[in-house]
Design a protein around this motif. Structure first.
Motif, PDB file in Angstrom:
ATOM      1  N   ALA A 110      -3.532 -36.067 -11.377  1.00  0.00           N
ATOM      2  CA  ALA A 110      -4.819 -36.470 -11.948  1.00  0.00           C
ATOM      3  C   ALA A 110      -4.613 -37.364 -13.164  1.00  0.00           C
ATOM      4  N   LEU A 111      -3.601 -37.054 -13.972  1.00  0.00           N
ATOM      5  CA  LEU A 111      -3.288 -37.895 -15.134  1.00  0.00           C
ATOM      6  C   LEU A 111      -2.856 -39.289 -14.685  1.00  0.00           C
ATOM      7  N   GLU A 112      -2.067 -39.365 -13.642  1.00  0.00           N
ATOM      8  CA  GLU A 112      -1.646 -40.669 -13.131  1.00  0.00           C
ATOM      9  C   GLU A 112      -2.848 -41.511 -12.708  1.00  0.00           C
ATOM     10  N   LEU A 113      -3.815 -40.858 -12.066  1.00  0.00           N
ATOM     11  CA  LEU A 113      -5.014 -41.583 -11.648  1.00  0.00           C
ATOM     12  C   LEU A 113      -5.810 -42.031 -12.865  1.00  0.00           C
ATOM     13  N   ALA A 114      -5.894 -41.180 -13.892  1.00  0.00           N
ATOM     14  CA  ALA A 114      -6.609 -41.547 -15.114  1.00  0.00           C
ATOM     15  C   ALA A 114      -5.956 -42.746 -15.798  1.00  0.00           C
ATOM     16  N   THR A 115      -4.622 -42.767 -15.860  1.00  0.00           N
ATOM     17  CA  THR A 115      -3.951 -43.894 -16.500  1.00  0.00           C
ATOM     18  C   THR A 115      -4.099 -45.169 -15.677  1.00  0.00           C
ATOM     19  N   THR A 116      -4.149 -45.022 -14.362  1.00  0.00           N
ATOM     20  CA  THR A 116      -4.379 -46.185 -13.505  1.00  0.00           C
ATOM     21  C   THR A 116      -5.781 -46.741 -13.734  1.00  0.00           C
ATOM     22  N   LEU A 117      -6.776 -45.873 -13.829  1.00  0.00           N
ATOM     23  CA  LEU A 117      -8.148 -46.315 -14.088  1.00  0.00           C
ATOM     24  C   LEU A 117      -8.280 -46.949 -15.469  1.00  0.00           C
ATOM     25  N   ALA A 118      -7.434 -46.534 -16.404  1.00  0.00           N
ATOM     26  CA  ALA A 118      -7.472 -47.105 -17.749  1.00  0.00           C
ATOM     27  C   ALA A 118      -7.157 -48.601 -17.738  1.00  0.00           C
ATOM     28  N   LEU A 119      -6.484 -49.058 -16.716  1.00  0.00           N
ATOM     29  CA  LEU A 119      -6.143 -50.479 -16.607  1.00  0.00           C
ATOM     30  C   LEU A 119      -7.299 -51.312 -16.065  1.00  0.00           C
ATOM     31  N   ALA A 120      -8.442 -50.649 -15.830  1.00  0.00           N
ATOM     32  CA  ALA A 120      -9.658 -51.324 -15.345  1.00  0.00           C
ATOM     33  C   ALA A 120      -9.407 -52.166 -14.100  1.00  0.00           C
ATOM     34  N   PRO A 121      -8.883 -51.554 -13.035  1.00  0.00           N
ATOM     35  CA  PRO A 121      -8.591 -52.331 -11.822  1.00  0.00           C
ATOM     36  C   PRO A 121      -9.858 -52.767 -11.106  1.00  0.00           C
ATOM     37  N   LYS A 122      -9.763 -53.918 -10.455  1.00  0.00           N
ATOM     38  CA  LYS A 122     -10.817 -54.342  -9.538  1.00  0.00           C
ATOM     39  C   LYS A 122     -10.568 -53.749  -8.160  1.00  0.00           C
ATOM     40  N   VAL A 123      -9.287 -53.697  -7.795  1.00  0.00           N
ATOM     41  CA  VAL A 123      -8.874 -53.030  -6.555  1.00  0.00           C
ATOM     42  C   VAL A 123      -7.846 -51.970  -6.927  1.00  0.00           C
ATOM     43  N   LEU A 124      -8.122 -50.744  -6.556  1.00  0.00           N
ATOM     44  CA  LEU A 124      -7.263 -49.617  -6.876  1.00  0.00           C
ATOM     45  C   LEU A 124      -6.528 -49.202  -5.610  1.00  0.00           C
ATOM     46  N   LEU A 125      -5.211 -49.324  -5.618  1.00  0.00           N
ATOM     47  CA  LEU A 125      -4.395 -48.956  -4.470  1.00  0.00           C
ATOM     48  C   LEU A 125      -3.718 -47.625  -4.766  1.00  0.00           C
ATOM     49  N   LEU A 126      -4.024 -46.617  -3.960  1.00  0.00           N
ATOM     50  CA  LEU A 126      -3.523 -45.268  -4.182  1.00  0.00           C
ATOM     51  C   LEU A 126      -2.577 -44.886  -3.050  1.00  0.00           C
ATOM     52  N   ASP A 127      -1.320 -44.611  -3.405  1.00  0.00           N
ATOM     53  CA  ASP A 127      -0.312 -44.271  -2.401  1.00  0.00           C
ATOM     54  C   ASP A 127      -0.168 -42.756  -2.336  1.00  0.00           C
ATOM     55  N   GLU A 128      -0.778 -42.152  -1.321  1.00  0.00           N
ATOM     56  CA  GLU A 128      -0.755 -40.705  -1.085  1.00  0.00           C
ATOM     57  C   GLU A 128      -1.168 -39.920  -2.336  1.00  0.00           C
ATOM     58  N   PRO A 129      -2.375 -40.139  -2.832  1.00  0.00           N
ATOM     59  CA  PRO A 129      -2.798 -39.476  -4.070  1.00  0.00           C
ATOM     60  C   PRO A 129      -2.899 -37.957  -3.957  1.00  0.00           C
ATOM     61  N   MET A 130      -3.018 -37.415  -2.743  1.00  0.00           N
ATOM     62  CA  MET A 130      -3.164 -35.968  -2.575  1.00  0.00           C
ATOM     63  C   MET A 130      -1.843 -35.268  -2.253  1.00  0.00           C
ATOM     64  N   ALA A 131      -0.755 -36.015  -2.184  1.00  0.00           N
ATOM     65  CA  ALA A 131       0.528 -35.439  -1.763  1.00  0.00           C
ATOM     66  C   ALA A 131       0.924 -34.276  -2.665  1.00  0.00           C
ATOM     67  N   GLY A 132       1.227 -33.141  -2.050  1.00  0.00           N
ATOM     68  CA  GLY A 132       1.716 -31.976  -2.784  1.00  0.00           C
ATOM     69  C   GLY A 132       0.656 -31.166  -3.490  1.00  0.00           C
ATOM     70  N   MET A 133      -0.614 -31.514  -3.339  1.00  0.00           N
ATOM     71  CA  MET A 133      -1.687 -30.808  -4.032  1.00  0.00           C
ATOM     72  C   MET A 133      -2.174 -29.608  -3.224  1.00  0.00           C
TER      73      MET A 133
END
Length: 268
Positions: A155-178
């Protein structure tokens, strides 16, 4: 809606092995688009090509109508095409708050402003707190990132990615291991993140894909096998075969088809 990210004939070979072959992809602006497929289908390689971490052997990539096929990866990221990774990537010795604030500082330009005073950096605090709340991490703000449970770290990784204000957000297996609880929270966070931006995600959990995604591209052996909404691709016999293998017949084939349709075949 227009297409914000497109490929034509995108291919990548490694010593004669065709990891990605002639992939035509069109991601609509404002959509949540999934790349799915069995293990080894070429999904992460495709991500690496789109974000310019590796060069294409053939084909082209267009982002917002601009050819970025040979654009350096850092320039592509600054244009708003930002990705996450399968492997955890946080600064473990910094607090959760500091991780997110550091990502916000990156938007100032090329410098991380390491030398700036806490008072000067306070301008980022409000947005940092907002992102932590969105990620469900407000109560973890002062904890060291390296001490977070796995699901919270993602979740922290996703928050830091969103902090970069992306126009296109590419998520590589965001649910892995959850676990189930973390998956539900992460899915809602992605849904919220998609408001006002485009999301392209690689994901093995087909239940998540069915719930979140507007359109799905299925890869197998580096090629596009099928494309459409979830109801369409989950009923495609080629998709069932790609996930569950050859030799199924009769009731077993029916059961396998049902498993894919219900999002139960989470790994190829």
């Amino acid at each position: 809606m227009s297409f914000i990210l497109e490929t034509q004939g995108l291919s990548r070979s490694f010593n004669g092995f065709h990891a990605v072959s002639n992939v035509n992809l069109a991601v609509r602006e404002g959509s949540i688009h999934a790349l799915i497929g069995p293990n080894g289908a070429g999904k992460t390689t495709c991500f690496n090509l789109l974000t310019r971490f590796i060069d294409a052997t053939a084909g082209c990539i267009r982002y917002q109508g601009q050819d970025i096929t040979r654009t350096p990866a850092d320039a592509v990221a600054r244009m708003g095409l930002v990705r996450s990774f399968q492997i955890s990537a946080v600064f473990g010795q910094l607090s959760v708050f500091e991780n997110v604030r550091l990502a916000l500082q990156r938007r100032r330009g090329h410098s991380m402003d390491w030398w700036r005073s806490d008072r000067a950096l306070a301008a980022f605090d409000e947005r940092t707190h907002a992102l932590l709340a969105e990620a469900g991490l407000a109560e973890w703000s002062s904890h060291l990132a390296g001490e977070l449970p796995y699901g919270r770290k993602r979740a922290l990784e996703l928050a830091t990615t969103l902090a970069l204000a992306p126009k296109v957000l590419l998520l590589d297996e965001p649910m892995a291991g959850m676990g189930a609880e973390d998956i539900a929270h992460a899915a809602e966070m992605i849904r919220q993140a998609a408001r006002g931006r485009t999301v392209l995600m690689v994901e093995h959990n087909l239940s998540v894909v069915a719930d979140l995604c507007d359109r799905i591209t299925v890869l197998a052996r580096g090629e596009v096998l099928a494309e459409g909404d979830y109801a369409t691709v989950s009923k495609d016999p080629r998709v069932v075969e790609a996930y569950l293998g050859h030799g199924h017949a009769g009731q077993r084939q029916h059961n396998d088809h049902t498993a894919v349709a219900n999002g139960e075949a989470s790994h190829g």
